[in-house]
Write a protein that holds these residues in place. Structure first.
Motif, PDB file in Angstrom:
ATOM      1  N   ALA A  10       0.876  -1.028   0.152  1.00  0.00           N
ATOM      2  CA  ALA A  10       0.198   0.438  -0.023  1.00  0.00           C
ATOM      3  C   ALA A  10       1.051   1.643  -0.002  1.00  0.00           C
ATOM      4  O   ALA A  10       0.926   2.083  -0.977  1.00  0.00           O
ATOM      5  CB  ALA A  10      -0.805  -0.037   1.548  1.00  0.00           C
ATOM      6  N   TYR A  14       1.347   3.858  -2.825  1.00  0.00           N
ATOM      7  CA  TYR A  14       0.690   5.303  -2.658  1.00  0.00           C
ATOM      8  C   TYR A  14       1.483   6.459  -3.056  1.00  0.00           C
ATOM      9  O   TYR A  14       0.982   7.328  -3.256  1.00  0.00           O
ATOM     10  CB  TYR A  14      -0.079   5.722  -1.272  1.00  0.00           C
ATOM     11  CG  TYR A  14      -0.656   6.843  -1.061  1.00  0.00           C
ATOM     12  CD1 TYR A  14      -1.832   6.795  -1.464  1.00  0.00           C
ATOM     13  CD2 TYR A  14       0.269   8.226  -0.486  1.00  0.00           C
ATOM     14  CE1 TYR A  14      -2.561   8.144  -0.921  1.00  0.00           C
ATOM     15  CE2 TYR A  14      -1.769   8.757  -0.048  1.00  0.00           C
ATOM     16  CZ  TYR A  14      -2.230   8.915  -0.521  1.00  0.00           C
ATOM     17  OH  TYR A  14      -2.969  10.197  -0.173  1.00  0.00           O
ATOM     18  N   GLU A  22      -5.672   3.820  -4.944  1.00  0.00           N
ATOM     19  CA  GLU A  22      -6.462   3.225  -4.878  1.00  0.00           C
ATOM     20  C   GLU A  22      -7.638   2.646  -5.547  1.00  0.00           C
ATOM     21  O   GLU A  22      -7.937   1.997  -5.820  1.00  0.00           O
ATOM     22  CB  GLU A  22      -7.368   4.007  -3.567  1.00  0.00           C
ATOM     23  CG  GLU A  22      -8.722   3.679  -2.968  1.00  0.00           C
ATOM     24  CD  GLU A  22     -10.347   3.915  -2.314  1.00  0.00           C
ATOM     25  OE1 GLU A  22     -10.594   3.910  -1.417  1.00  0.00           O
ATOM     26  OE2 GLU A  22      -9.227   4.450  -2.224  1.00  0.00           O
ATOM     27  N   ARG A  48      -6.153  -2.437  -0.472  1.00  0.00           N
ATOM     28  CA  ARG A  48      -6.738  -0.779  -0.575  1.00  0.00           C
ATOM     29  C   ARG A  48      -7.325  -1.016   0.756  1.00  0.00           C
ATOM     30  O   ARG A  48      -7.305   0.800   0.622  1.00  0.00           O
ATOM     31  CB  ARG A  48      -8.453  -1.656  -1.040  1.00  0.00           C
ATOM     32  CG  ARG A  48      -9.127   0.092  -1.596  1.00  0.00           C
ATOM     33  CD  ARG A  48     -10.145  -0.209  -2.286  1.00  0.00           C
ATOM     34  NE  ARG A  48     -11.096  -1.173  -2.269  1.00  0.00           N
ATOM     35  CZ  ARG A  48     -11.740  -1.661  -2.439  1.00  0.00           C
ATOM     36  NH1 ARG A  48     -12.444  -0.926  -4.389  1.00  0.00           N
ATOM     37  NH2 ARG A  48     -13.759  -2.658  -2.483  1.00  0.00           N
ATOM     38  N   ILE A  51      -4.230   1.073   2.082  1.00  0.00           N
ATOM     39  CA  ILE A  51      -4.711   2.282   0.776  1.00  0.00           C
ATOM     40  C   ILE A  51      -5.315   3.869   1.642  1.00  0.00           C
ATOM     41  O   ILE A  51      -5.120   4.506   2.184  1.00  0.00           O
ATOM     42  CB  ILE A  51      -4.244   2.904   0.039  1.00  0.00           C
ATOM     43  CG1 ILE A  51      -2.868   1.743  -0.951  1.00  0.00           C
ATOM     44  CG2 ILE A  51      -5.143   3.921  -1.029  1.00  0.00           C
ATOM     45  CD1 ILE A  51      -3.566   1.620  -2.512  1.00  0.00           C
ATOM     46  N   ARG A  52      -6.742   2.981   2.621  1.00  0.00           N
ATOM     47  CA  ARG A  52      -7.820   4.172   2.523  1.00  0.00           C
ATOM     48  C   ARG A  52      -7.160   4.486   4.299  1.00  0.00           C
ATOM     49  O   ARG A  52      -7.186   5.417   4.783  1.00  0.00           O
ATOM     50  CB  ARG A  52      -8.821   3.135   2.785  1.00  0.00           C
ATOM     51  CG  ARG A  52      -9.768   3.230   1.659  1.00  0.00           C
ATOM     52  CD  ARG A  52     -10.763   2.276   1.949  1.00  0.00           C
ATOM     53  NE  ARG A  52     -11.565   2.458   0.903  1.00  0.00           N
ATOM     54  CZ  ARG A  52     -12.497   1.436   0.049  1.00  0.00           C
ATOM     55  NH1 ARG A  52     -13.093   0.425   1.324  1.00  0.00           N
ATOM     56  NH2 ARG A  52     -12.888   1.275  -0.886  1.00  0.00           N
ATOM     57  N   LYS A  55      -4.346   7.434   3.744  1.00  0.00           N
ATOM     58  CA  LYS A  55      -4.921   8.918   3.564  1.00  0.00           C
ATOM     59  C   LYS A  55      -5.266   9.809   4.643  1.00  0.00           C
ATOM     60  O   LYS A  55      -5.784  10.048   4.222  1.00  0.00           O
ATOM     61  CB  LYS A  55      -5.847   8.203   2.756  1.00  0.00           C
ATOM     62  CG  LYS A  55      -5.473   7.737   0.921  1.00  0.00           C
ATOM     63  CD  LYS A  55      -6.299   7.365   0.493  1.00  0.00           C
ATOM     64  CE  LYS A  55      -7.839   8.093   0.005  1.00  0.00           C
ATOM     65  NZ  LYS A  55      -8.428   8.017  -1.515  1.00  0.00           N
TER      66      LYS A  55
END
Length: 56
Positions: A10, A14, A22, A48, A51-52, A55
């Motif tokens: 991730a 990113y 994403e 995913r 990654i969230r 963020k």
């Protein structure tokens, strides 16, 4: 895939793709699901999710 690997993947995605990472992973998930590769789809889902987390 082990959780640390999902986190590392991730971070790398990113860094390489920024906010679009994403969406790119979502494409991978759909492709895996369409081809019946449920284990790989699950791995991509973990990425995913990681990654969230990055963020936020």
């Amino acid at each position: 895939m082990q959780p640390i690997n999902a986190s590392q993947q991730a971070s790398a995605l990113y860094r390489a793709h920024g906010p679009a990472a994403e969406a790119k992973v979502a494409e991978k998930i759909r492709a895996c699901e369409a081809s019946g590769e449920t284990d790989q789809a699950r791995d991509w889902q973990r990425i995913r999710d990681a990654i969230r987390e990055l963020k936020h």
